[in-house]
Design a protein around this motif. Structure first.
Motif, PDB file in Angstrom:
ATOM      1  N   TYR A 314     -10.533  -7.910   0.190  1.00 53.02           N
ATOM      2  CA  TYR A 314     -11.329  -8.209   1.378  1.00 53.02           C
ATOM      3  C   TYR A 314     -12.802  -8.001   1.227  1.00 53.02           C
ATOM      4  N   TRP A 315     -13.552  -8.747   1.909  1.00 53.61           N
ATOM      5  CA  TRP A 315     -15.276  -8.520   1.906  1.00 53.61           C
ATOM      6  C   TRP A 315     -15.396  -7.682   3.119  1.00 53.61           C
ATOM      7  N   GLY A 316     -16.454  -6.674   2.992  1.00 52.90           N
ATOM      8  CA  GLY A 316     -16.636  -5.806   4.334  1.00 52.90           C
ATOM      9  C   GLY A 316     -18.174  -5.382   3.767  1.00 52.90           C
ATOM     10  N   GLY A 317     -18.882  -5.528   4.749  1.00 51.70           N
ATOM     11  CA  GLY A 317     -20.305  -5.455   4.698  1.00 51.70           C
ATOM     12  C   GLY A 317     -21.047  -6.099   3.604  1.00 51.70           C
ATOM     13  N   ARG A 318     -21.565  -5.324   2.498  1.00 48.97           N
ATOM     14  CA  ARG A 318     -22.026  -6.034   1.280  1.00 48.97           C
ATOM     15  C   ARG A 318     -21.000  -5.866   0.282  1.00 48.97           C
ATOM     16  N   SER A 319     -19.912  -5.420   0.143  1.00 46.06           N
ATOM     17  CA  SER A 319     -19.213  -5.201  -0.895  1.00 46.06           C
ATOM     18  C   SER A 319     -17.759  -5.871  -0.614  1.00 46.06           C
ATOM     19  N   VAL A 320     -16.920  -5.958  -1.885  1.00 44.17           N
ATOM     20  CA  VAL A 320     -15.633  -6.294  -1.654  1.00 44.17           C
ATOM     21  C   VAL A 320     -14.625  -5.170  -2.284  1.00 44.17           C
ATOM     22  N   TYR A 321     -13.639  -5.197  -1.537  1.00 46.42           N
ATOM     23  CA  TYR A 321     -12.695  -4.213  -1.652  1.00 46.42           C
ATOM     24  C   TYR A 321     -11.579  -4.628  -2.239  1.00 46.42           C
ATOM     25  N   PHE A 322     -10.878  -4.016  -3.215  1.00 47.48           N
ATOM     26  CA  PHE A 322      -9.522  -4.669  -3.723  1.00 47.48           C
ATOM     27  C   PHE A 322      -8.458  -3.309  -3.790  1.00 47.48           C
ATOM     28  N   VAL A 323      -7.177  -3.738  -3.875  1.00 50.09           N
ATOM     29  CA  VAL A 323      -6.078  -2.803  -3.776  1.00 50.09           C
ATOM     30  C   VAL A 323      -5.200  -2.592  -4.952  1.00 50.09           C
ATOM     31  N   SER A 324      -5.069  -1.514  -5.521  1.00 49.80           N
ATOM     32  CA  SER A 324      -4.015  -1.388  -6.665  1.00 49.80           C
ATOM     33  C   SER A 324      -2.835  -0.707  -5.811  1.00 49.80           C
ATOM     34  N   SER A 325      -1.893  -1.380  -5.602  1.00 50.19           N
ATOM     35  CA  SER A 325      -0.802  -0.714  -4.708  1.00 50.19           C
ATOM     36  C   SER A 325      -0.249   0.527  -5.180  1.00 50.19           C
ATOM     37  N   ASP A 362       4.485  14.734   0.276  1.00 49.10           N
ATOM     38  CA  ASP A 362       4.100  15.177   1.748  1.00 49.10           C
ATOM     39  C   ASP A 362       4.553  14.191   2.745  1.00 49.10           C
ATOM     40  N   VAL A 363       5.607  14.612   3.522  1.00 43.80           N
ATOM     41  CA  VAL A 363       5.903  13.794   4.384  1.00 43.80           C
ATOM     42  C   VAL A 363       5.117  13.435   5.736  1.00 43.80           C
ATOM     43  N   ARG A 364       3.861  14.135   5.645  1.00 46.14           N
ATOM     44  CA  ARG A 364       2.827  13.921   6.755  1.00 46.14           C
ATOM     45  C   ARG A 364       1.970  12.575   6.352  1.00 46.14           C
ATOM     46  N   LEU A 365       2.058  12.260   5.152  1.00 39.75           N
ATOM     47  CA  LEU A 365       1.166  11.266   4.810  1.00 39.75           C
ATOM     48  C   LEU A 365       1.970   9.790   4.558  1.00 39.75           C
ATOM     49  N   PRO A 366       1.434   8.590   4.835  1.00 36.68           N
ATOM     50  CA  PRO A 366       2.023   7.531   4.934  1.00 36.68           C
ATOM     51  C   PRO A 366       2.498   6.765   3.727  1.00 36.68           C
ATOM     52  N   GLY A 367       2.341   7.501   2.377  1.00 37.10           N
ATOM     53  CA  GLY A 367       3.088   7.040   1.335  1.00 37.10           C
ATOM     54  C   GLY A 367       2.182   6.241   0.401  1.00 37.10           C
ATOM     55  N   GLU A 368       2.835   5.387  -0.378  1.00 36.55           N
ATOM     56  CA  GLU A 368       2.163   4.663  -1.450  1.00 36.55           C
ATOM     57  C   GLU A 368       2.316   3.172  -1.258  1.00 36.55           C
ATOM     58  N   SER A 369       2.113   2.404  -2.005  1.00 36.56           N
ATOM     59  CA  SER A 369       2.087   0.988  -2.189  1.00 36.56           C
ATOM     60  C   SER A 369       1.491   0.332  -0.740  1.00 36.56           C
ATOM     61  N   PRO A 370       0.322   0.490  -0.678  1.00 38.08           N
ATOM     62  CA  PRO A 370      -0.552  -0.287   0.130  1.00 38.08           C
ATOM     63  C   PRO A 370      -0.524  -1.810  -0.141  1.00 38.08           C
ATOM     64  N   ASP A 371      -0.238  -2.636   0.659  1.00 41.26           N
ATOM     65  CA  ASP A 371      -0.459  -4.137   0.277  1.00 41.26           C
ATOM     66  C   ASP A 371      -1.507  -4.904   0.886  1.00 41.26           C
ATOM     67  N   ASN A 372      -1.071  -5.727   1.804  1.00 37.95           N
ATOM     68  CA  ASN A 372      -2.080  -6.430   2.763  1.00 37.95           C
ATOM     69  C   ASN A 372      -2.789  -5.601   3.434  1.00 37.95           C
ATOM     70  N   ILE A 373      -4.056  -5.479   3.636  1.00 40.04           N
ATOM     71  CA  ILE A 373      -4.752  -4.713   4.504  1.00 40.04           C
ATOM     72  C   ILE A 373      -5.864  -5.678   5.200  1.00 40.04           C
ATOM     73  N   CYS A 374      -6.173  -5.328   6.375  1.00 44.66           N
ATOM     74  CA  CYS A 374      -7.337  -5.781   7.022  1.00 44.66           C
ATOM     75  C   CYS A 374      -8.233  -5.021   8.026  1.00 44.66           C
ATOM     76  N   LEU A 375      -9.407  -5.333   8.360  1.00 41.84           N
ATOM     77  CA  LEU A 375     -10.171  -4.679   9.291  1.00 41.84           C
ATOM     78  C   LEU A 375      -9.811  -4.829  10.826  1.00 41.84           C
ATOM     79  N   ALA A 376      -9.485  -3.917  11.668  1.00 40.43           N
ATOM     80  CA  ALA A 376      -9.242  -4.268  13.089  1.00 40.43           C
ATOM     81  C   ALA A 376     -10.432  -4.474  13.753  1.00 40.43           C
ATOM     82  N   PRO A 377     -10.608  -5.313  14.772  1.00 39.43           N
ATOM     83  CA  PRO A 377     -11.842  -5.425  15.807  1.00 39.43           C
ATOM     84  C   PRO A 377     -12.075  -4.123  16.172  1.00 39.43           C
TER      85      PRO A 377
END
Length: 453
Positions: A314-325, A362-377
């Motif tokens: 996704y594009w944010g500000g002046r940069s592009v971000y990409f995910v390695s799950s 660590d059970v406090r963490l949300p873990g691995e494998s982020p996939d689709n992401i978006c910025l909420a308003p």
């Protein structure tokens, strides 16, 4: 994420999960407001009496569409495997949702083959378009493109269309296909027949995942989710007609792949905040992969930089971000990690490891494998996890606090072995009042409203 740790999160209500990410979190929120972001989250998830979607108190959902139901257009049934999605402003305060269907040949409900919108009669994937009125009621539901294959994610364009991506490299003559696959297609949510079913071949033929368009230059960035080593590449496409509007990408352009000198595999970078200056873009020898898949092609003495499970973009500000799950040495990666978010600054030709996920212990963490992401308003980052066990949509704020926004309650497993379909396609209405998200299986599209601010 391991089933055990997901079960722990479920038993604790999966509220604020603690400091879940490391790195320059502020980078992820470029252009998003800060004042309204939910510090501490929205509270624990409450079991849904209907057994569909668990949400925090004060939130509610509406089922917009379910696979197998009749399309309102009368063109057939709602296709299976709801995946990537984006929301566009519609007439009179309404919204148009463009939704991918990641259908393979064995899919139960194929995208109906509507004349004028079909690429390959052997393909079962494609997109559907939902038209919502100002009150959020579904007023129309129709096919946007058909006859494509494994339409995973994609991305919106600055001119208001959707780029849908085929996550496959299957050839004509295999699996019932009449044409080659592995392309990007443009879909006009207002009038799909305006764009038809024309592959944007200059953007390359590979297992596409997602795209993001630089709104200032029109450059298209693309991720490749290849399933076998050597893994995928990160690409940019320099169009002949940048920002030319609907159909302009058909004019062609130049496809290039990212090279970080001395780094053949991004998984080997472990220190969050690591910066690479002056990264290179190398022309792709054969974008159409007529003989050899792009990731196997000869990029010269310096080679090329690979990464496992390149997904969200996704594009944010002046940069592009990409995910390695994720990356796993057992699969052939140079190192193991539980998820990374990379930031590329085109102006400075600078690549930064912005965020790292995990660790899994660590059970406090949300873990691995982020996939689709978006910025909420409201300022939060929404993350669809793609792992085993219970499935969540998580939010994360600038403080690094992670909180559960939703949990799937549709058990698709067998007795004694529960399973839940992953979430995908998280996106927000143009006015920020509604979050839309898909459950991949059974294919379900939700609209979630509540006190987002």
């Amino acid at each position: 994420m391991s089933v055990t740790r997901r079960q722990i999160l479920a038993r604790t209500g999966a509220s604020v999960a603690g400091i879940a990410f490391t790195g320059a979190l502020a980078e992820l929120f470029a252009g998003a407001p800060a004042a309204a972001e939910p510090l501490g989250g929205y509270g624990p998830l409450l079991p849904d009496p209907a057994g569909l979607l668990d949400l925090p108190a004060g939130f509610s959902y509406r089922v917009l569409s379910r696979e197998g139901d009749r399309l309102r257009s009368g063109e057939g049934r709602v296709p299976s495997h709801c995946d990537g999605m984006s929301a566009f402003a519609g007439p009179y305060g309404g919204v148009r949702l463009v939704r991918n269907h990641e259908n393979r040949p064995e899919a139960r409900h194929a995208v109906p083959l509507v004349p004028g919108l079909v690429y390959d009669r052997g393909g079962k994937g494609g997109c559907t378009v939902l038209g919502l009125d100002a009150d959020g009621e579904v007023r129309s539901e129709r096919v946007g493109i058909a006859g494509t294959a494994v339409n995973c994610a994609g991305g919106p364009t600055p001119w208001g269309t959707w780029l849908t991506c085929e996550e496959t490299e299957d050839r004509a003559g295999t699996k019932g296909y009449e044409k080659d696959h592995g392309f990007v297609f443009e879909v006009d949510p207002a009038d799909p027949h305006r764009t038809g079913a024309v592959p944007l071949t200059a953007l390359g033929r590979f297992a596409h995942e997602a795209v993001a368009v630089d709104p200032y230059t029109g450059i298209v960035y693309e991720t490749e989710d290849a399933f076998e080593h050597p893994f995928g590449l990160f690409y940019r496409f320099l169009p002949e007609r940048p920002l030319g509007g609907t159909g302009a990408l058909r004019a062609g352009g130049t496809l290039q792949a990212l090279r970080v000198p001395g780094v053949p595999d991004l998984s080997e970078v472990r220190e969050t905040g690591t910066v690479f200056e002056g990264v290179e873009w190398v022309p792709v020898p054969d974008p159409g992969a007529t003989g050899t898949p792009i990731r196997f092609q000869d990029f010269g003495p310096g080679g090329i930089t690979h990464a496992q499970k390149l997904e969200g973009c996704y594009w944010g500000g002046r940069s592009v971000y990409f995910v390695s799950s994720f990356a796993r040495t057992s699969d052939g990666s140079g190192a193991t990690h539980f998820g990374q978010v990379w930031r590329y600054d085109p102006h400075g030709r600078r690549l930064t490891l912005a965020v790292s996920f995990g660790p899994d212990t660590d059970v406090r963490l949300p873990g691995e494998s982020p996939d689709n992401i978006c910025l909420a308003p409201t300022g939060g980052l929404m993350v669809c996890e793609d792992g085993g066990g219970a499935q969540h949509v998580f939010g994360v704020n600038r403080r690094g606090e992670v909180y559960a926004v939703a949990r799937g309650a549709q058990d698709i497993g067998k007795p004694g072995a529960p399973a839940w379909g992953e979430f995908a396609g998280v996106t927000f209405s143009p006015d920020g009042s509604t979050m839309y998200v898909n459950c991949y299986e059974p294919g379900t599209t939700f609209a979630v409203t509540g006190p987002w601010s």
